[in-house]
Design a protein around this motif. Structure first.
Motif, short mmCIF file in Angstrom:
data_model
loop_
_atom_site.label_atom_id
_atom_site.label_comp_id
_atom_site.label_asym_id
_atom_site.label_seq_id
_atom_site.Cartn_x
_atom_site.Cartn_y
_atom_site.Cartn_z
N LEU A 316 29.58 60.57 3.04
CA LEU A 316 29.21 59.17 3.19
C LEU A 316 27.78 58.96 2.72
N SER A 317 27.57 57.92 1.93
CA SER A 317 26.24 57.67 1.37
C SER A 317 25.33 56.90 2.31
N ALA A 318 25.89 56.08 3.20
CA ALA A 318 25.08 55.26 4.12
C ALA A 318 25.70 55.31 5.51
N PHE A 319 25.50 56.43 6.19
CA PHE A 319 26.11 56.63 7.50
C PHE A 319 25.57 55.64 8.53
N ASN A 320 24.31 55.25 8.41
CA ASN A 320 23.71 54.34 9.39
C ASN A 320 24.41 52.98 9.39
N ASN A 321 24.80 52.47 8.21
CA ASN A 321 25.51 51.18 8.15
C ASN A 321 26.89 51.26 8.77
N ILE A 322 27.48 52.45 8.80
CA ILE A 322 28.80 52.64 9.41
C ILE A 322 28.67 52.81 10.92
N LEU A 323 27.66 53.59 11.34
CA LEU A 323 27.46 53.84 12.77
C LEU A 323 27.15 52.56 13.53
N SER A 324 26.41 51.65 12.93
CA SER A 324 26.01 50.43 13.64
C SER A 324 27.19 49.52 13.95
N ASN A 325 28.35 49.76 13.32
CA ASN A 325 29.55 48.96 13.63
C ASN A 325 30.28 49.46 14.86
N LEU A 326 29.78 50.52 15.47
CA LEU A 326 30.45 51.07 16.65
C LEU A 326 30.51 50.06 17.79
N GLY A 327 29.52 49.15 17.84
CA GLY A 327 29.48 48.16 18.91
C GLY A 327 30.70 47.25 18.94
N TYR A 328 31.20 46.85 17.77
CA TYR A 328 32.39 46.00 17.73
C TYR A 328 33.57 46.71 18.39
N VAL A 329 33.73 47.99 18.09
CA VAL A 329 34.87 48.73 18.62
C VAL A 329 34.74 48.94 20.12
N LEU A 330 33.56 49.38 20.58
CA LEU A 330 33.39 49.67 22.00
C LEU A 330 33.44 48.39 22.85
N LEU A 382 36.84 47.46 9.94
CA LEU A 382 36.86 47.00 8.56
C LEU A 382 35.45 46.76 8.04
N SER A 383 34.53 46.37 8.91
CA SER A 383 33.13 46.25 8.48
C SER A 383 32.58 47.62 8.12
N ALA A 384 32.94 48.64 8.90
CA ALA A 384 32.53 50.00 8.56
C ALA A 384 33.13 50.43 7.22
N CYS A 385 34.40 50.05 6.99
CA CYS A 385 35.02 50.37 5.70
C CYS A 385 34.30 49.68 4.55
N TYR A 386 33.94 48.43 4.75
CA TYR A 386 33.20 47.71 3.70
C TYR A 386 31.88 48.40 3.39
N HIS A 387 31.19 48.87 4.43
CA HIS A 387 29.87 49.48 4.22
C HIS A 387 29.96 50.91 3.72
N ASP A 613 18.36 49.67 9.51
CA ASP A 613 17.67 48.57 8.82
C ASP A 613 18.03 47.23 9.45
N ASP A 614 17.58 46.15 8.81
CA ASP A 614 17.81 44.81 9.37
C ASP A 614 19.29 44.50 9.52
N HIS A 615 20.10 44.93 8.58
CA HIS A 615 21.53 44.62 8.66
C HIS A 615 22.20 45.40 9.79
N ASP A 616 21.71 46.59 10.08
CA ASP A 616 22.22 47.32 11.24
C ASP A 616 21.91 46.59 12.54
N ILE A 617 20.70 46.01 12.60
CA ILE A 617 20.35 45.21 13.79
C ILE A 617 21.29 44.01 13.90
N TRP A 618 21.65 43.41 12.77
CA TRP A 618 22.64 42.33 12.77
C TRP A 618 23.96 42.80 13.37
N HIS A 619 24.39 44.01 12.99
CA HIS A 619 25.63 44.55 13.55
C HIS A 619 25.52 44.69 15.07
N PHE A 620 24.40 45.25 15.54
CA PHE A 620 24.22 45.42 16.98
C PHE A 620 24.29 44.07 17.70
#
Length: 651
Positions: A316-330, A382-387, A613-620
């Motif tokens: 994975l090239s951008a693991f941080n953008n995928i990890l930040s989507n964990l909040g939606y699932v939990l 699906l957001s994680a898939c997009y990222h 980054d800022d977009h990860d904060i948006w995910h949170f």
């Protein structure tokens, strides 16, 4: 300077070095660049722990979003003579900085888990507090029912019980479809008999119920005379009478069999679960293919990352953008657990024949809530898939379940006061499928296509008018060949012959405002024709949801109802979180509406733990805000749990 366009490449130390415009992409990793570029180098890709940084100026600027140059040829020039491209030079600075350590990865994962697991702990504490309150309330009610208390003491503590229940049977004064003058004993008898026969009293009218109430408890339903049932024509006429009343109450629109309605709304959950499986599997396969192509070819122009804050992990090239989507699932899973607990408590109350559960409050149907929680979890997936590889073609993966969430929230708001006439799961998902279809068509054909925008705007306006008619007349109208004649007749009688205002003023105000907003959005799309059609379509859904929610709150307060402490706190905190979330969303760290080189000009460094980054904060923040919005819908009408349904207004 942005131009001339150039390519930066990271290559292993080999001979020859590929440093020409036509071969720089043969080996290693490369990006086109205007002013800024960033490549994360991993040791596993370079066994010798050393590499070349190769920068090549391209012969033209079109790959970076620049114009295609025109070089005039002189008459005396030879065809084999190279064209003079003038002075194409670029001055740049190369900065090599160390990557983050493995401890930073662990710290960031623990931080992400800690934030969202704290919501589980907070929910558990609130549940324990509510349980203690209910036990105390039950103890107080038991003490009030004890014969040792005198009447004055009973009246002194009667605030916990609605006045309508004092000295009445559980079905007294319940309006249409209830026991009008039956005694308490007969009421209890018919309640038990209907419960044993598993048939709801909601389908039969007052006349038939009185006749059934006088029969012995062991009498089966097969002995009921055919005359006691309403015919189909009577039922249709009855719908017209009930739904055209000027002041409707929830009891008028909550007359169907509870088990039938429960199955109807459970279909929402099972349908969305099926959709999620069939939608997610090919999406996952596709983005894995994208990531594989990036890794094999080294072409980092395929995916629009924030390269200044893209931390790889494995392939994975951008693991941080995928990890930040964990909040939606939990948080989606937590919402499902909350709904499950509420449903268990409600079913237990029904088994106890609790009067409040049977006749009070907004009718409890949990199928749409389950669908909303599932949609929130799927949005995270699906957001994680997009990222995994964000670009123009797969942005629809990130927005598809946002359309679902907006549509389901509007359906849930409408279902609260209209449980009998809410849309079925099949028609609702068919409409959402149509929305996603237009999203795909808009992404593929909508960019600068005038014909597409004209067709879409016309469909948008016509759909708005049809939905407005459906809502205003509560479904009691027909779309047939005589619709134009009936419209002209209504306009003549109400506007020309005599000027009379609308019968349902509040409903008309909502629909007029909704039409103004939707017509304005349609005009904006037709005039501006935004490139990001998926976001434009999502904005239409969000605007309509916010309008309906604001109308619901205003009408609730106008009807003399109140908002309890927990939903009020949820509304305030959720609004604040949404505000901060939108701030980070509009930072714009990358954009696939431009070329990859131009998109990298918007890249920024990490701002949280040197990892997010800022977009990860948006995910949170957006996952927390969506969870809070769902809680608002869940608890908004808790103040009506002790109010009889024939005293709850429909709006």
């Amino acid at each position: 300077m942005a131009f001339p366009c150039s390519v930066i490449s990271i290559q292993d130390i080999l001979c020859p070095v590929y440093d020409l415009d036509n071969n720089v992409a043969f080996i290693g990793m490369y990006q086109t660049m205007t002013k800024k570029a960033a490549i994360t180098v991993q040791k596993k890709d370079f066994p010798s722990h050393s590499f070349y940084v190769v920068v090549v100026v391209k012969t033209e600027d079109e790959a970076c979003g620049g114009p295609l140059p025109y070089y005039p040829l002189s008459k005396d020039a030879s065809p084999d003579e190279p064209v003079d491209q003038h002075d194409r030079q670029k001055t740049l600075e190369v900065v090599v900085s160390p990557a983050i350590t493995s401890e930073a990865y662990v710290r960031s994962v623990l931080f992400c888990l800690g934030i969202f697991l704290s919501f589980y702990i907070l929910t558990l504490l609130i549940a324990c507090w509510e349980s203690c309150r209910q036990h105390k309330r039950k103890g107080l009610l038991a003490a009030m029912d004890s014969p040792s208390l005198d009447t004055a003491s009973l009246l002194g503590h009667s605030r916990s019980i609605p006045d309508s229940f004092l000295n009445h049977g559980p079905y007294d004064s319940y309006g249409y479809g209830s026991f009008g003058n039956g005694s308490s004993s007969s009421t209890e008898g018919i309640t038990d008999s209907l419960a044993s026969a598993e048939v709801s009293y909601s389908y039969v009218g007052e006349r038939s119920l009185e006749s059934v109430a006088g029969r012995p408890r062991l009498d089966s339903l097969s002995s009921v005379e055919e005359d006691d049932y309403d015919t189909l024509a009577d039922i249709d006429y009855d719908k017209n009478v009930i739904r055209t009343k000027q002041y409707l109450c929830v009891a008028d629109l909550a007359r169907k069999d509870k088990r039938v309605l429960r199955k109807k709304y459970q279909i929402y959950f099972w349908n969305i679960a099926t959709i999620a499986v069939f939608y997610a599997l090919p999406v996952i396969q596709l983005v894995i293919t994208y990531q594989t192509v990036v890794n094999v070819t080294g072409n980092q122009d395929i995916c629009y990352y924030n390269f200044l804050c893209a931390h790889p992990l494995g392939n994975l090239s951008a693991f941080n953008n995928i990890l930040s989507n964990l909040g939606y699932v939990l948080l989606g899973l937590l919402f499902l657990l909350i709904i499950l607990q509420r449903e268990i408590n409600y079913n237990r109350a029904l088994l106890r024949n609790d009067t409040h559960a049977l006749e009070c409050g907004i009718p409890k149907h949990f199928g749409l809530f389950y669908a909303m929680g599932t949609a929130l979890m799927m949005e995270g997936l699906l957001s994680a898939c997009y990222h995994v590889c964000p670009n123009y073609t797969n942005f629809q993966f990130d927005t598809s379940f946002m359309y679902m969430i907006a549509g389901l929230c509007m359906l849930k708001l409408y279902q609260k006061r209209h449980p009998d006439i809410n849309a079925s799961a099949y028609s609702a998902y068919a409409c959402l499928a149509l929305v996603i279809f237009f999203s795909v068509v808009g992404v593929v054909f909508g960019k600068g296509n005038t014909a597409f925008w004209i067709v879409f705007s016309v469909i948008h306006i016509v759909a708005t008018l049809l939905l407005s008619t459906q809502l205003y007349y509560m479904g009691r109208w027909k779309l047939d060949s005589g619709i134009l004649r009936r419209i002209l007749h209504v306009l003549y009688t109400d506007c020309v012959r005599q000027c009379s205002g609308p019968m349902y003023v509040d409903r008309m105000v909502l629909l007029v405002m909704g039409n103004i907003i939707n017509w304005s959005l349609a005009a904006y799309g037709l005039i501006v024709r935004p490139n990001d059609f998926a976001s434009y379509l999502l904005a239409i859904g969000i605007c309509n949801l916010l309008l309906y929610f604001a109308f619901y709150i205003i009408m609730k307060l106008r009807s003399g109802e109140r908002i309890k402490l927990i939903p009020l706190l949820c509304i305030i905190s959720t609004s604040v979180v949404w505000g901060f979330a939108l701030f980070f969303f509009f930072q714009g760290l990358s954009t696939w509406q431009k070329t990859p080189a131009e998109s990298r000009e918007h890249n920024r460094d990490c701002i949280l733990l040197d990892f997010f980054d800022d977009h990860d904060i948006w995910h949170f923040l957006s996952s927390i805000a969506m969870f809070g919005s769902f809680l608002v819908l869940l608890t908004l009408d808790d103040d009506l749990d002790c109010v009889q349904r024939d005293k709850i207004y429909v709006f």
